[in-house]
Design a protein around this motif. Sequence first.
Motif, PDB file in Angstrom:
ATOM      1  N   LEU A  26      28.843  25.273  60.403  1.00  0.00           N
ATOM      2  CA  LEU A  26      28.176  25.085  59.111  1.00  0.00           C
ATOM      3  C   LEU A  26      28.747  23.844  58.426  1.00  0.00           C
ATOM      4  O   LEU A  26      29.960  23.663  58.345  1.00  0.00           O
ATOM      5  N   ARG A  27      27.882  22.991  57.920  1.00  0.00           N
ATOM      6  CA  ARG A  27      28.319  21.728  57.326  1.00  0.00           C
ATOM      7  C   ARG A  27      28.898  21.946  55.925  1.00  0.00           C
ATOM      8  O   ARG A  27      28.305  22.631  55.103  1.00  0.00           O
ATOM      9  N   LYS A  28      30.047  21.314  55.671  1.00  0.00           N
ATOM     10  CA  LYS A  28      30.719  21.463  54.382  1.00  0.00           C
ATOM     11  C   LYS A  28      30.275  20.328  53.460  1.00  0.00           C
ATOM     12  O   LYS A  28      30.867  19.245  53.455  1.00  0.00           O
ATOM     13  N   THR A  29      29.238  20.592  52.678  1.00  0.00           N
ATOM     14  CA  THR A  29      28.606  19.548  51.862  1.00  0.00           C
ATOM     15  C   THR A  29      28.669  19.833  50.365  1.00  0.00           C
ATOM     16  O   THR A  29      28.242  19.001  49.560  1.00  0.00           O
ATOM     17  N   LEU A  30      29.193  20.993  49.952  1.00  0.00           N
ATOM     18  CA  LEU A  30      29.111  21.410  48.548  1.00  0.00           C
ATOM     19  C   LEU A  30      30.454  21.259  47.841  1.00  0.00           C
ATOM     20  O   LEU A  30      31.458  21.851  48.249  1.00  0.00           O
ATOM     21  N   GLY A  31      30.468  20.448  46.748  1.00  0.00           N
ATOM     22  CA  GLY A  31      31.664  20.272  45.937  1.00  0.00           C
ATOM     23  C   GLY A  31      31.580  21.072  44.653  1.00  0.00           C
ATOM     24  O   GLY A  31      30.680  21.905  44.476  1.00  0.00           O
ATOM     25  N   VAL A  32      32.512  20.828  43.716  1.00  0.00           N
ATOM     26  CA  VAL A  32      32.549  21.576  42.448  1.00  0.00           C
ATOM     27  C   VAL A  32      31.253  21.392  41.670  1.00  0.00           C
ATOM     28  O   VAL A  32      30.687  22.350  41.128  1.00  0.00           O
ATOM     29  N   LYS A  33      30.768  20.151  41.602  1.00  0.00           N
ATOM     30  CA  LYS A  33      29.535  19.879  40.859  1.00  0.00           C
ATOM     31  C   LYS A  33      28.367  20.684  41.424  1.00  0.00           C
ATOM     32  O   LYS A  33      27.589  21.291  40.674  1.00  0.00           O
ATOM     33  N   GLU A  34      28.259  20.705  42.753  1.00  0.00           N
ATOM     34  CA  GLU A  34      27.159  21.445  43.383  1.00  0.00           C
ATOM     35  C   GLU A  34      27.318  22.954  43.181  1.00  0.00           C
ATOM     36  O   GLU A  34      26.344  23.670  42.959  1.00  0.00           O
ATOM     37  N   MET A  35      28.574  23.436  43.243  1.00  0.00           N
ATOM     38  CA  MET A  35      28.813  24.866  43.050  1.00  0.00           C
ATOM     39  C   MET A  35      28.530  25.293  41.611  1.00  0.00           C
ATOM     40  O   MET A  35      27.980  26.371  41.355  1.00  0.00           O
ATOM     41  N   LEU A  36      28.905  24.442  40.638  1.00  0.00           N
ATOM     42  CA  LEU A  36      28.586  24.744  39.242  1.00  0.00           C
ATOM     43  C   LEU A  36      27.076  24.779  39.028  1.00  0.00           C
ATOM     44  O   LEU A  36      26.550  25.668  38.350  1.00  0.00           O
ATOM     45  N   GLU A 256      30.325  26.555  53.270  1.00  0.00           N
ATOM     46  CA  GLU A 256      29.765  25.206  53.215  1.00  0.00           C
ATOM     47  C   GLU A 256      30.376  24.385  52.076  1.00  0.00           C
ATOM     48  O   GLU A 256      29.821  23.384  51.650  1.00  0.00           O
ATOM     49  N   ALA A 257      31.549  24.832  51.579  1.00  0.00           N
ATOM     50  CA  ALA A 257      32.210  24.169  50.456  1.00  0.00           C
ATOM     51  C   ALA A 257      33.256  23.173  50.933  1.00  0.00           C
ATOM     52  O   ALA A 257      33.967  23.406  51.908  1.00  0.00           O
ATOM     53  N   LYS A 258      33.353  22.060  50.196  1.00  0.00           N
ATOM     54  CA  LYS A 258      34.458  21.127  50.398  1.00  0.00           C
ATOM     55  C   LYS A 258      35.684  21.685  49.658  1.00  0.00           C
ATOM     56  O   LYS A 258      35.561  22.132  48.526  1.00  0.00           O
ATOM     57  N   ASP A 259      36.834  21.640  50.284  1.00  0.00           N
ATOM     58  CA  ASP A 259      38.088  22.094  49.676  1.00  0.00           C
ATOM     59  C   ASP A 259      37.887  23.412  48.915  1.00  0.00           C
ATOM     60  O   ASP A 259      38.038  23.471  47.686  1.00  0.00           O
ATOM     61  N   PRO A 260      37.550  24.509  49.624  1.00  0.00           N
ATOM     62  CA  PRO A 260      37.205  25.770  48.952  1.00  0.00           C
ATOM     63  C   PRO A 260      38.306  26.341  48.070  1.00  0.00           C
ATOM     64  O   PRO A 260      38.020  27.081  47.136  1.00  0.00           O
TER      65      PRO A 260
END
Length: 476
Positions: A26-36, A256-260
């Motif tokens: 699974l590609r890790k493409t989601l950062g804090v901004k995307e998660m918010l 799929e999160a960056k630096d979870p």
Amino acid sequence: MSESKSKTGWFHKASPSSFASSDAHLRKTLGVKEMLALGIGTIVSTAIFTLPGIVAANHAGPAVAISFVIAAIVSGLAAFAYSEFASALPFAGSAYTWANVVFGEVFGWIAGWALLAEYFIAVAFVASGWSANFKLFLGSHNLVLPPALAGSFAAGHGGMVDIASLFAVLVVAVLLWHGTNTTARVENVLVVGKVLVILIFIGVGLTAIHPGNYVPFIPPRNESTNFGGWSGVFAGASQIFLAYIGFDSIAASSAEAKDPKKTMPRGIIGSLIIATILFVTVALVLVGMFHYSKYANNAAPAAWALLHSGHEFTSNLLSIVALLGMFTAIIGMMLAGSRLLYAFGRDGLLPAFLGKVNDKGLPNNALLVLSIIAILIGSVFSFTELAGLISAGTLIAFIIVSLGIYALRPREGKDIQEPGFKMPFYPVMPALSALGSGFIFYELDNQAKLYAFGWFVIGLIIYAVYGVRHSKISRE
């Protein structure tokens, strides 16, 4: 599989490494901004444009604002537990995967099965709310859909299919089919637009408030209708609880999160705080504009209030942006639900084709199945029934995750990585979180509890007949 192995499978605890290797593609493409954006988009969804009016009319009156605060406190406690788990075990499936690791497979299945009900029903609920707002917008321009296309067959009134609800689900399914990166960019834009129009509603609504509508703030108790008094406030909180479950969609996407370790806690807790402020403010403005009884059986009370207070342009603007903004909630629920179905298929608890991904690493088989089932559910249950059914499964999952902190904490830094966030006031807060969710579950109406019981019976039968015999985790 022998009987002894079958029994072992029920309580076998999965290794974190098995989920890490399964989710590696699974590609890790989601950062804090995307998660918010995902969290706010899912939490501040159809609910903010619909539930304040419905709950005020059916249960709490002007005290609907207190109902939102109570639901937020209980959700906030669970959000702390979710943040620690998502930081320590950032895998697809959220509560299903976590309970599998700390309690054993059958508990993971129960938690996941509970959340699956949430996602199926929530997609149908949000799509139904989108349809209600779309029809109100058409009606304000003297346009009406043909009766056969204006509602599901279960709603009566000559309806055969709710074409607007069907359209909303299909649009999001097509968007998600092309990947989370594209979806995240669309989500970010829509969330900003939705928050702006909510602020406009608050600003305009404040000019149309009549203080007399707040008196009495907590209406007298009516036992026969479960309206008024503190019991009505708590009953309202149990129904409103569905508004806050969007943070689970963040946890479900943690693979799929960056630096979870940093991304997950910030996304979960940050989105919940912002959403609570918006919910309470909108609720207070809405019940101040008109007497709460005016919102009975009204699935689009915010747009209705603006329209009937002489703000036609703002009402139309709200409707247009609300229609676009509601897609963010459908995106969040369908994204999380498809990842949960994928996790079940990946681990052998449901047919293997659900755990397959395409050449872009997307679990589109699971997405397709989720879309079809959500459309069917929306054809059977009314908007109000859907609102009452969502919370039950989520509350069960919240209880399991909250209690799971006691099993997680001793293993952190050993066979489970040290999380970037820990639930404060341990060991008291996990117990308070579990008790709070249990209390809200107790306040649900009997129909919701009955449906929840039936859903769990079906789930346990499926696990006993199929899941435990095909579980890849137990075989490993």
